[in-house]
Write an enzyme that holds these catalytic residues in place. Sequence first.
Site, PDB file in Angstrom:
ATOM      1  N   HIS A 121      -0.264   3.953  -4.137  1.00  0.00           N
ATOM      2  CA  HIS A 121       0.270   4.013  -2.776  1.00  0.00           C
ATOM      3  C   HIS A 121       0.812   2.657  -2.315  1.00  0.00           C
ATOM      4  O   HIS A 121       0.291   1.605  -2.651  1.00  0.00           O
ATOM      5  CB  HIS A 121      -0.800   4.507  -1.798  1.00  0.00           C
ATOM      6  CG  HIS A 121      -2.025   3.639  -1.749  1.00  0.00           C
ATOM      7  ND1 HIS A 121      -2.121   2.513  -0.962  1.00  0.00           N
ATOM      8  CD2 HIS A 121      -3.211   3.748  -2.386  1.00  0.00           C
ATOM      9  CE1 HIS A 121      -3.307   1.973  -1.108  1.00  0.00           C
ATOM     10  NE2 HIS A 121      -3.985   2.698  -1.973  1.00  0.00           N
ATOM     11  N   ASP A 122       1.903   2.719  -1.582  1.00  0.00           N
ATOM     12  CA  ASP A 122       2.522   1.544  -0.949  1.00  0.00           C
ATOM     13  C   ASP A 122       3.081   0.539  -1.946  1.00  0.00           C
ATOM     14  O   ASP A 122       3.338  -0.611  -1.589  1.00  0.00           O
ATOM     15  CB  ASP A 122       1.527   0.851  -0.010  1.00  0.00           C
ATOM     16  CG  ASP A 122       0.972   1.788   1.046  1.00  0.00           C
ATOM     17  OD1 ASP A 122       1.760   2.239   1.895  1.00  0.00           O
ATOM     18  OD2 ASP A 122      -0.232   2.100   1.011  1.00  0.00           O
ATOM     19  N   GLY A 139      -2.684   0.018  -5.479  1.00  0.00           N
ATOM     20  CA  GLY A 139      -1.928   0.061  -4.237  1.00  0.00           C
ATOM     21  C   GLY A 139      -1.303  -1.270  -3.860  1.00  0.00           C
ATOM     22  O   GLY A 139      -1.798  -2.338  -4.215  1.00  0.00           O
TER      23      GLY A 139
END
Length: 265
Positions: A121-122, A139
């Site tokens: 994520h991100d 992440g």
Amino acid sequence: MAEIHPTAIVEDGAKLGDGVRIGPYCIVGAHVELGENVCLESHVVVAGHTKVGSGTHIFPFASIGHKPQDLKYAGEETYLEIGSNNQIREHVTMNPGTAGGGSLTRVGDNCLFMMGSHVGHDCMVGNYAILANNATLAGHVELADYVILGGLSAVRQWSRIGTGAIVGGMTGVEFDVIPFGSVIGDRARLAGLNLIGLKRKNFPREQIHALRAAYKALFESEEGTLRERAQAVAQENPDEPLVKTVTDFILEKEDRRFCTPRSGD
């Protein structure tokens, strides 16, 4: 017109560009957008608020856009954007962003994600990146253009890897990797410059020589901090583009830790 296999499920609301091909037993969610000539082989699942750029080819059992592997995620609307002409091989996983990280995971163009690789994520992945089998990004990782990650390597959250860097197989990256750097080891150490990559991209010999001299000044000197040495190298080489790329990366953010050579290397 899209070509959709009878066993595939495309939920109402999904947007399909011209020439899209969706193979057997694929599932495409209601908020997914597939660009022109995207190809999903069999058993691909694309979920969430996910955009896939034109010409990207996704192979069987890839899981794209499902909720992030973050216990803080509470179901908020977040996004995954994948660029054009990528090759996403079997069992690859890519997660959308989180509210705490900007709500967006982005992948550039012309990348190759080999079997089992993961984009957390991100993350922000540039163009022409290559992740070999089972290479993983935690992440919030930033991966610049033309980065290569060897098989079974892993990059810790919030790390940055500069353009043209290469990470050896089975290497754990805990800190930032300079542009054009080469790192290797159980816990990554800087082992030199990615000279083969530089030569393959036809950088002028004079620029490579200047970069090698700057590398020595940055990592073989014991005077001052790395940041102070980077400032000095930048002042001495204002017109050297490769050197500037490295010094800008070091100086861009304060309080960063970098992969450096180990004593005796």
